[in-house]
Design a protein around this motif. Structure first.
Motif, PDB file in Angstrom:
ATOM      1  N   LEU A   1      69.050  37.328  29.469  1.00  0.00           N
ATOM      2  CA  LEU A   1      69.679  38.433  29.054  1.00  0.00           C
ATOM      3  C   LEU A   1      70.373  39.282  30.283  1.00  0.00           C
ATOM      4  CD1 LEU A   1      67.679  39.293  26.545  1.00  0.00           C
ATOM      5  CD2 LEU A   1      69.134  38.248  26.142  1.00  0.00           C
TER       6      LEU A   1
ATOM      7  N   CYS B   1      62.653  45.890  18.472  1.00  0.00           N
ATOM      8  CA  CYS B   1      63.093  45.054  19.361  1.00  0.00           C
ATOM      9  C   CYS B   1      62.788  46.132  21.060  1.00  0.00           C
ATOM     10  CB  CYS B   1      64.445  44.868  19.003  1.00  0.00           C
ATOM     11  SG  CYS B   1      65.340  43.441  20.277  1.00  0.00           S
TER      12      CYS B   1
ATOM     13  N   ASP C   1      63.843  41.396  16.391  1.00  0.00           N
ATOM     14  CA  ASP C   1      65.104  40.249  16.315  1.00  0.00           C
ATOM     15  C   ASP C   1      65.073  38.875  16.233  1.00  0.00           C
ATOM     16  OD1 ASP C   1      63.338  40.561  18.599  1.00  0.00           O
ATOM     17  OD2 ASP C   1      64.602  38.772  19.454  1.00  0.00           O
TER      18      ASP C   1
ATOM     19  N   LYS D   1      63.347  43.836  23.791  1.00  0.00           N
ATOM     20  CA  LYS D   1      63.487  42.637  24.027  1.00  0.00           C
ATOM     21  C   LYS D   1      64.241  42.485  25.503  1.00  0.00           C
ATOM     22  CE  LYS D   1      65.242  37.911  23.131  1.00  0.00           C
ATOM     23  NZ  LYS D   1      65.827  37.199  22.333  1.00  0.00           N
TER      24      LYS D   1
ATOM     25  N   ASP E   1      67.396  44.478  24.987  1.00  0.00           N
ATOM     26  CA  ASP E   1      68.080  44.724  23.464  1.00  0.00           C
ATOM     27  C   ASP E   1      66.621  45.622  23.206  1.00  0.00           C
ATOM     28  OD1 ASP E   1      68.452  44.566  20.700  1.00  0.00           O
ATOM     29  OD2 ASP E   1      68.414  42.693  20.491  1.00  0.00           O
TER      30      ASP E   1
ATOM     31  N   ASP F   1      67.332  37.777  12.676  1.00  0.00           N
ATOM     32  CA  ASP F   1      68.696  37.820  12.983  1.00  0.00           C
ATOM     33  C   ASP F   1      69.605  37.782  12.140  1.00  0.00           C
ATOM     34  OD1 ASP F   1      67.667  40.995  14.590  1.00  0.00           O
ATOM     35  OD2 ASP F   1      68.886  40.286  16.597  1.00  0.00           O
TER      36      ASP F   1
ATOM     37  N   ARG G   1      65.902  48.795  20.264  1.00  0.00           N
ATOM     38  CA  ARG G   1      66.626  48.982  18.923  1.00  0.00           C
ATOM     39  C   ARG G   1      64.408  49.415  18.189  1.00  0.00           C
ATOM     40  NH1 ARG G   1      68.417  43.915  15.861  1.00  0.00           N
ATOM     41  NH2 ARG G   1      67.773  42.547  17.801  1.00  0.00           N
TER      42      ARG G   1
END
Length: 381
Positions: free
Chosen positions: A188, A178, A148, A180, A192, A151, A194
């Motif tokens: 958040l 990722c 990230d 996160k 996240d 990004d 990925r």
């Protein structure tokens, strides 16, 4: 049928043969599994572990409280998932050696998988730690975490950085990931995650070859995908076993091995052959005619039409049986609840017949096809 078809047969010999086949088919759950996650303190290793195990943010907090071994340095976390499965989160193997407990000494003797985690721009000095890890592991998975961070840049930047890491570390593949959002103080609203599913799948494929995939899957917060695989493997097997002389022995053993695997997946309990096979008669009364057909057919010479019919019956019964077991275990129910077991089996058996009545076995030839069918079947209930 001639009396010679039953020559040498007895109920005792039948179950002896089933038990022998069951022992061949059931996974060896007495093995141990050691996984080392190595990388700098800031590499996000703990978050990656949580993501690999499909944990939620709340579950990640629970595993940190329950699993961490006391009396260790802040840079080394040992997660004892159970008596056979250990995960070490450490900056390097030198830190593991320095801790020098009985557990870490045993751990260093054999590491099944090393997950080497890096972040940011390539740093060739980290190859020393990777080479050290490689000497102790059966397999290495190199991960470029926290993607990230890139990004806001052109995707080609991440591609260039990944290639540079591959060159400096001397590896053919790096997994960009990722993970996160596991920090309880994070603002958040969602995590996240990925790239982790591909890493998880490849680790699972490697462990499957060693017969150890179920040991790790047991600790996944979401177990349905592995349950689907267990059922699909069983269906693939019985569809072929129906054509083998003495097929009832092989089909029964396959069903038993799948039940034992599902039980371990959801409960961690290792069932003996005797206790596993004692579950099967609870289903027999619900499909007495079909089971009798399969049993008698298994003593007849192979004949195309009858074998195809037997394969269809075996698949329907096995799908219904294992879907029932999966339902009960995934909902925390006991397999000894005979009334609930039989009720769910009757429902699944009719639905399995409806699902497969228009389907020729030639339409479902391999494991991916059966996996897709089982996913759809379980997903509709």
């Amino acid at each position: 049928m001639s009396s010679s078809a039953y020559e040498g047969f007895s109920e005792e010999s039948f179950f002896d043969r089933v038990e022998a086949q069951f022992i061949k088919k059931v996974p060896d759950l007495s093995q141990t599994l050691n996984i080392a996650v190595i990388g700098k303190v800031s590499a996000g290793k703990s978050s990656l572990i949580n993501a690999l195990l499909k944990l939620s943010r709340k579950q990640a907090l629970e595993i940190a409280k329950v699993g961490a071994t006391s009396g260790i340095t802040t840079d080394l976390m040992i997660l004892k998932l159970d008596e056979k499965v250990h995960l070490i989160d450490s900056p390097g193997l030198d830190d593991v050696r320095a801790e020098n407990s009985e557990l870490t000494r045993k751990f260093l003797k054999h590491i099944d998988i090393g997950i080497f985690v890096v972040t940011g721009s390539s740093d060739s000095s980290q190859k020393k730690n990777l080479d050290d890890l490689r000497q102790h592991c059966d397999a290495i998975f190199v991960v470029l975490n926290k993607i990230d961070e890139w990004d806001d840049l052109d995707p080609s930047v991440l591609e260039d950085i990944t290639r540079q890491w591959e060159t400096d570390l001397g590896v053919d593949r790096i997994y960009p990931t990722c993970a996160k959002g596991y920090d309880p103080k994070s603002r958040l609203p969602t995590m996240d995650i990925r790239g982790v599913s591909q890493l998880r799948n490849d680790i699972g494929s490697f462990l499957e070859k060693k017969g150890k995939d179920l040991l790790l899957a047991r600790h996944m917060a979401q177990k349905q995908s592995h349950a689907v695989k267990i059922i699909a493997v069983a269906l693939t097997a019985v569809a072929g076993e129906a054509f083998i002389p003495g097929s009832a022995v092989y089909i029964t053993a396959t069903q038993g091995a799948a039940i034992a695997s599902l039980s371990y997946l959801y409960t961690g309990q290792i069932l003996s052959a005797e206790s596993t096979l004692s579950i099967l008669p609870k289903f027999i009364a619900e499909t007495a005619g079909s089971n009798l057909f399969l049993f008698v057919k298994s003593f007849l010479p192979p004949t195309g039409v009858v074998d195809v019919a037997a394969a269809g019956v075996a698949v329907v019964i096995t799908l219904a049986l294992l879907a029932t077991v999966n339902y009960l275990l995934s909902n925390g129910e006991e397999l000894e609840q005979e009334e609930l077991l039989r009720s769910k089996f009757r429902t699944y058996h009719q639905q399995a017949k409806d699902t497969l009545k228009e389907l020729a076995l030639t339409d479902v030839r391999d494991l991916p096809s059966w996996t897709k069918l089982v996913n759809k079947f379980l997903g509709s209930h």
